[in-house]
Enzyme design. Structure first.
Site, short mmCIF file in Angstrom:
data_model
loop_
_atom_site.label_atom_id
_atom_site.label_comp_id
_atom_site.label_asym_id
_atom_site.label_seq_id
_atom_site.Cartn_x
_atom_site.Cartn_y
_atom_site.Cartn_z
CE LYS A 172 -4.49 -1.00 0.07
NZ LYS A 172 -4.51 -2.24 -0.67
CE LYS A 190 -3.98 -9.87 -4.03
NZ LYS A 190 -4.72 -9.77 -2.84
CE LYS A 223 -13.90 -7.16 -2.83
NZ LYS A 223 -13.04 -7.04 -1.63
P1 AMP Z 1 -10.65 -8.62 -0.18
O1 AMP Z 1 -11.05 -8.65 -1.64
O2 AMP Z 1 -9.26 -8.16 0.02
O3 AMP Z 1 -11.67 -7.96 0.68
O4 AMP Z 1 -10.60 -10.14 0.28
C1 AMP Z 1 -11.71 -10.89 0.67
C2 AMP Z 1 -11.35 -12.35 0.71
O5 AMP Z 1 -11.09 -12.84 -0.62
C3 AMP Z 1 -10.11 -12.67 1.53
O6 AMP Z 1 -10.34 -13.88 2.22
C4 AMP Z 1 -9.03 -12.86 0.50
O7 AMP Z 1 -8.02 -13.74 0.93
C5 AMP Z 1 -9.81 -13.47 -0.65
N1 AMP Z 1 -9.17 -13.15 -1.95
C6 AMP Z 1 -9.07 -11.92 -2.53
N2 AMP Z 1 -8.43 -12.00 -3.72
C7 AMP Z 1 -8.11 -13.32 -3.90
C8 AMP Z 1 -7.47 -14.07 -4.93
N3 AMP Z 1 -7.03 -13.48 -6.06
N4 AMP Z 1 -7.31 -15.41 -4.77
C9 AMP Z 1 -7.78 -16.03 -3.64
N5 AMP Z 1 -8.41 -15.38 -2.64
C10 AMP Z 1 -8.58 -14.05 -2.76
#
Ligand code: AMP
Length: 335
Positions: free
Chosen positions: A115, A197, A200
C-alpha cells in the site's frame, strides 16, 4: 448435550465487485462451512476507509457485496451476516490490541509495504494497523477458523500473536485463530495476464468479476496470455499457462481438464480451444450467480432485515467478549 459448534469468522471489503478470487479463496468455503460451524461473516466497511474511497458509493457497494454473498449460496438464516460498523465492540477491542502491537512489526507487513508503494500520499495509521483491526474482527467472536485466501496468511499469523499477547498479559480469553481451507493449502487465484492475482481494484481486465456479462467474460478469457505451445513433450507449464489450467480445474469437468493436460503433454495443445472451453465453463458458472445477485440487490427491504438481524446477533457475542476482556484487563473499577 449437543456439542457446541466451533466459531468461524471472515469478511469481505466493499471496495468493488467480487471476483473469482473472492469466490474460490473465501466465499466457496463460507458456503461449505455454514451447516457445521457457528459462522459470522461480515462486510468490512471500516477496513475500506483506509484507502479513502468516495463514501457516497459505499452504500451501493455494501448492498452489492451482500447480494453477491447470498447469491453464492450463503443463507442468512444459517449464518450471522453483518456489517463491521454495526459492532462497535470491535473498535473497542482494536484499541486494546493496538497497545500490544508494535510499529516495527506492522511496518514489515507485506500488505502495508504494498500500500505504501501504491498510495504514497496516504500512508495513514489505519493502514498501518490494518492487521490489528483484522485481529479484533476475528477474536471478538473468539473464533477458531478463518476461511481466507492465501494473501491473508501473514495477517492470520499476526492475529495469533496478538491473541497470545493478550492472553499472556491479561489472562486466557482468546483461542488462536487458524486460516482455513479444509486442510488444503490456501488458494490464490491469479490474474489472467500472468501478473499478480485477481483483485477488486487493480488489473480489472485480467480479473473476472461475478457481475461480468457473458460477452465480457469471453473477451477477458480470450485475451489471456498464451504462447505457441510447448516444443518438448511433458514440459513444465509456464506460469501464465498453469494459471489457465488452475482456473479450468475449478470450473470445468475433470475429463475436460485431463484432455487438455494430455494435449499439452503431447505438444498438441491449441490454446484458442482451451480458452474457448474455459470461457464457456466460466460463463456457465457465473451467469446463474449474477442473475440471482441482481434480483437480491434490488430487494432493499430484505437486505435491510438481514443486516439488522445479523448486527444484533453479532453484537450479542461481541458484547460477551468485551465484558470478559474489560474484566481481565481490570477496567471494571466499581464492580
Ligand atoms: P478482499 O477482496 O481483500 O476484501 O478479500 C476478501 C477475501 O477474498 C479474503 O479472504 C481474500 O483472501 C480473498 N481473496 C481476494 N483475492 C483473492 C485471490 N485473487 N485469490 C484467492 N483469494 C482471494
Amino acid at each position: 448435550m449437543e456439542k457446541q459448534k466451533e466459531v468461524v469468522v471472515s469478511g469481505l471489503r466493499p471496495t468493488g465487485l467480487l471476483h473469482l478470487g473472492n469466490y474460490f479463496g473465501a466465499l466457496r468455503n463460507y458456503v461449505r462451512m455454514q451447516e457445521d460451524y457457528d459462522c459470522y461473516f461480515f462486510v468490512a466497511d471500516w477496513h475500506s476507509l483506509t484507502t479513502h474511497p468516495d463514501t457516497k458509493s459505499l452504500g451501493e457497494n455494501v448492498r452489492r457485496v451482500l447480494a453477491e454473498n447470498i447469491a453464492c449460496g450463503l443463507d442468512p438464516e444459517k449464518v450471522c451476516l453483518y456489517l463491521q460498523s454495526s459492532v462497535p465492540e470491535i473498535a473497542e477491542l482494536y484499541l486494546y490490541l493496538n497497545m500490544l502491537a508494535y510499529k516495527g512489526e506492522l511496518e514489515k507487513t507485506t500488505t502495508f509495504k504494498d500500500k505504501v508503494r501504491q498510495q504514497p500520499e496516504n500512508i495513514n495509521a489505519g493502514l498501518l494497523t490494518y492487521p490489528v483491526l483484522m485481529t479484533a474482527d476475528i477474536i471478538i467472536h473468539r473464533a477458531l477458523y478463518v476461511p481466507v485466501g492465501k494473501d491473508q496468511e501473514q495477517h492470520l499469523e499476526m492475529a495469533r500473536n496478538y491473541a497470545q499477547r493478550f492472553n499472556h498479559r491479561y489472562g486466557e480469553l482468546f483461542p488462536e485463530p487458524q486460516a482455513y481451507n479444509f486442510g488444503q493449502e490456501l488458494i490464490k487465484i491469479p490474474s489472467l495476464d500472468g501478473t499478480g492475482k485477481m483483485s477488486k481494484s487493480e488489473n480489472q481486465f485480467a480479473t473476472i468479476y461475478l457481475a461480468d456479462d457473458d460477452d465480457l467474460i469471453r473477451k477477458k478469457v480470450m485475451k489471456a496470455k498464451t504462447d505457441s505451445g510447448p516444443l518438448e513433450k511433458n514440459s513444465v507449464k509456464p506460469d501464465y499457462i498453469e494459471n489457465l489450467f488452475q482456473l479450468m480445474r475449478l470450473v470445468s469437468k475433470s475429463e475436460i481438464v485431463h484432455a487438455f493436460e494430455k494435449d499439452f503433454n503431447e505438444c498438441q495443445i491449441r490454446y484458442g480451444d482451451l480458452k474457448k472451453q474455459l470461457a464457456d465453463d466460466i460463463v456457465s458458472f457465473i451467469s446463474p450467480i449474477r442473475e440471482k445477485a441482481v434480483a437480491i440487490y434490488s430487494d432493499t427491504k430484505y437486505l435491510k432485515e438481514v443486516i439488522q438481524k445479523g448486527g444484533e446477533n453479532a453484537r450479542e457475542r461481541a458484547n460477551e467478549t468485551i465484558r470478559m476482556a474489560r474484566e481481565l484487563i481490570g477496567l471494571n473499577y466499581f464492580s
